[in-house]
Design an enzyme around this catalytic site. Structure first.
Site, PDB file in Angstrom:
ATOM      1  N   ASP A  43       0.851  -1.188   0.000  1.00 61.53           N
ATOM      2  CA  ASP A  43       0.000   0.000   0.000  1.00 61.53           C
ATOM      3  C   ASP A  43       0.887   1.238   0.000  1.00 61.53           C
ATOM      4  O   ASP A  43       1.970   1.238   0.601  1.00 61.53           O
ATOM      5  CB  ASP A  43      -0.909   0.009   1.230  1.00 61.53           C
ATOM      6  CG  ASP A  43      -2.170   0.839   1.037  1.00 61.53           C
ATOM      7  OD1 ASP A  43      -2.040   2.051   0.815  1.00 61.53           O
ATOM      8  OD2 ASP A  43      -3.272   0.272   1.098  1.00 61.53           O
ATOM      9  N   ASP A  69       4.160   1.878  -4.488  1.00 57.81           N
ATOM     10  CA  ASP A  69       3.193   2.305  -5.495  1.00 57.81           C
ATOM     11  C   ASP A  69       3.085   1.220  -6.560  1.00 57.81           C
ATOM     12  O   ASP A  69       4.082   0.891  -7.213  1.00 57.81           O
ATOM     13  CB  ASP A  69       3.669   3.623  -6.102  1.00 57.81           C
ATOM     14  CG  ASP A  69       2.700   4.218  -7.120  1.00 57.81           C
ATOM     15  OD1 ASP A  69       1.671   3.572  -7.417  1.00 57.81           O
ATOM     16  OD2 ASP A  69       2.987   5.318  -7.631  1.00 57.81           O
ATOM     17  N   VAL A  70       1.896   0.664  -6.759  1.00 54.50           N
ATOM     18  CA  VAL A  70       1.737  -0.396  -7.757  1.00 54.50           C
ATOM     19  C   VAL A  70       2.046   0.092  -9.169  1.00 54.50           C
ATOM     20  O   VAL A  70       2.365  -0.712 -10.051  1.00 54.50           O
ATOM     21  CB  VAL A  70       0.319  -1.001  -7.730  1.00 54.50           C
ATOM     22  CG1 VAL A  70       0.065  -1.757  -6.445  1.00 54.50           C
ATOM     23  CG2 VAL A  70      -0.740   0.051  -7.994  1.00 54.50           C
ATOM     24  N   TYR A 162     -12.068   5.490 -15.138  1.00 49.76           N
ATOM     25  CA  TYR A 162     -12.287   4.382 -14.218  1.00 49.76           C
ATOM     26  C   TYR A 162     -12.978   3.228 -14.938  1.00 49.76           C
ATOM     27  O   TYR A 162     -12.554   2.071 -14.828  1.00 49.76           O
ATOM     28  CB  TYR A 162     -13.134   4.861 -13.040  1.00 49.76           C
ATOM     29  CG  TYR A 162     -13.384   3.813 -11.972  1.00 49.76           C
ATOM     30  CD1 TYR A 162     -12.397   3.496 -11.043  1.00 49.76           C
ATOM     31  CD2 TYR A 162     -14.605   3.148 -11.889  1.00 49.76           C
ATOM     32  CE1 TYR A 162     -12.628   2.544 -10.056  1.00 49.76           C
ATOM     33  CE2 TYR A 162     -14.840   2.195 -10.906  1.00 49.76           C
ATOM     34  CZ  TYR A 162     -13.847   1.902 -10.002  1.00 49.76           C
ATOM     35  OH  TYR A 162     -14.075   0.954  -9.030  1.00 49.76           O
ATOM     36  N   LYS A 166     -11.267  -0.445 -15.655  1.00 49.54           N
ATOM     37  CA  LYS A 166     -11.849  -1.645 -15.048  1.00 49.54           C
ATOM     38  C   LYS A 166     -12.318  -2.632 -16.117  1.00 49.54           C
ATOM     39  O   LYS A 166     -12.265  -3.856 -15.907  1.00 49.54           O
ATOM     40  CB  LYS A 166     -13.002  -1.253 -14.128  1.00 49.54           C
ATOM     41  CG  LYS A 166     -12.560  -0.525 -12.861  1.00 49.54           C
ATOM     42  CD  LYS A 166     -11.645  -1.389 -12.004  1.00 49.54           C
ATOM     43  CE  LYS A 166     -11.334  -0.766 -10.662  1.00 49.54           C
ATOM     44  NZ  LYS A 166     -10.470  -1.618  -9.823  1.00 49.54           N
ATOM     45  N   THR A 197     -18.380   1.895   1.499  1.00 49.53           N
ATOM     46  CA  THR A 197     -17.040   1.785   2.062  1.00 49.53           C
ATOM     47  C   THR A 197     -16.508   3.178   2.372  1.00 49.53           C
ATOM     48  O   THR A 197     -17.052   4.180   1.890  1.00 49.53           O
ATOM     49  CB  THR A 197     -16.072   1.091   1.084  1.00 49.53           C
ATOM     50  OG1 THR A 197     -15.902   1.928  -0.066  1.00 49.53           O
ATOM     51  CG2 THR A 197     -16.590  -0.277   0.669  1.00 49.53           C
TER      52      THR A 197
END
Length: 250
Positions: A43, A69-70, A162, A166, A197
């Site tokens: 993370d 960082d991915v 987004y 996705k 969430t």
């Protein structure tokens, strides 16, 4: 709990919750640990990741974390090396990190488009590139990608970057599923609908201000059962796909 992931090592991205409460990565990591997995979390928010780690350890589970960082290949490579040093292998990869941005092709600027794709899609490329060879050497594994129904259809507001990222994740997962199936690596995608969430609540506040009761009520009503899901609904789907119970699901 029944030990559904006993002896498995799970590499989970986005393990920290963006605010108080249960984000999907936190819920997934916590449930995995309760079911016997050793969890390694990646993370960018080290404090949030540490909170999840401490929660797992306090309950008697095993968890290590790495700040990274991915979207940065080097960070992912170092995180995977740290995971292998700590636990020896990887059986499960959960790609949970995702960011969003409002706007369609006219409104959205190029830098935002690039950032969303770097995190949501390139991040999956980096983690899978690092994890799949480890899984294949170990006899197989399971990749669980957290996408969204936004990747399939319009959900009421323009979020073109987004949605496109996705959607691409879904097809990427299908492609990996076929390519690596004979080496024992499965790849599946979860497409959550509307969730309640901390990240969603924060996004609603940015859009509507502090009083989000009405927009959240509308999200509830848009769900067939009249109520949004939560992070644990995603976690229970993820644990099935991570476990040997889903060995024929690919």
């Amino acid at each position: 709990m029944t030990g559904r992931l006993k002896d498995k090592v799970a590499f989970v991205t986005g393990i920290g919750s963006s605010d108080a409460g249960w984000g999907t990565g936190k819920a997934i990591a916590h449930l995995f640990a309760r079911e016997g997995a050793r969890v390694f979390g990646l993370d960018l928010d080290e404090a949030a990741a540490a909170a999840t780690r401490d929660l797992i350890r306090d309950a008697g589970g095993s968890c290590e974390i790495f700040r990274g960082d991915v979207a940065a290949a080097g960070d992912v490579e170092r995180a995977m090396a740290a995971c292998l040093e700590a636990f020896g292998t990887v059986h499960v990869l959960v790609n949970n990190i995702g960011i969003g941005a409002s706007g369609g092709v006219v409104e959205l600027d190029e830098a935002t488009w690039d950032k969303v794709f770097a995190v949501n899609l390139k991040g999956v490329f980096h983690t899978c590139k690092a994890a799949i060879p480890v899984m294949e050497r170990g006899g197989g594994g399971s990749i669980v990608n957290i996408s969204s129904i936004t990747g399939q259809r319009w959900v009421g507001a323009p979020m073109i970057s987004y949605a496109a990222s996705k959607a691409a994740m879904i097809q990427m997962s299908r492609h990996m599923a076929i390519q690596h199936a004979r080496r024992g690596v499965r790849s599946n995608t979860i497409l959550p609908g509307f969730l309640d969430t901390p990240m969603v609540a924060a996004a609603m506040r940015r859009r509507f201000g502090d009083d989000i009761a009405e927009p959240m009520r509308r999200r509830d009503l848009a769900c067939p059962g009249g109520k949004m899901g939560d992070a644990h609904d995603v976690a229970f789907a993820a644990i099935y796909l991570a476990s040997d119970e889903s060995k024929f699901v690919n």
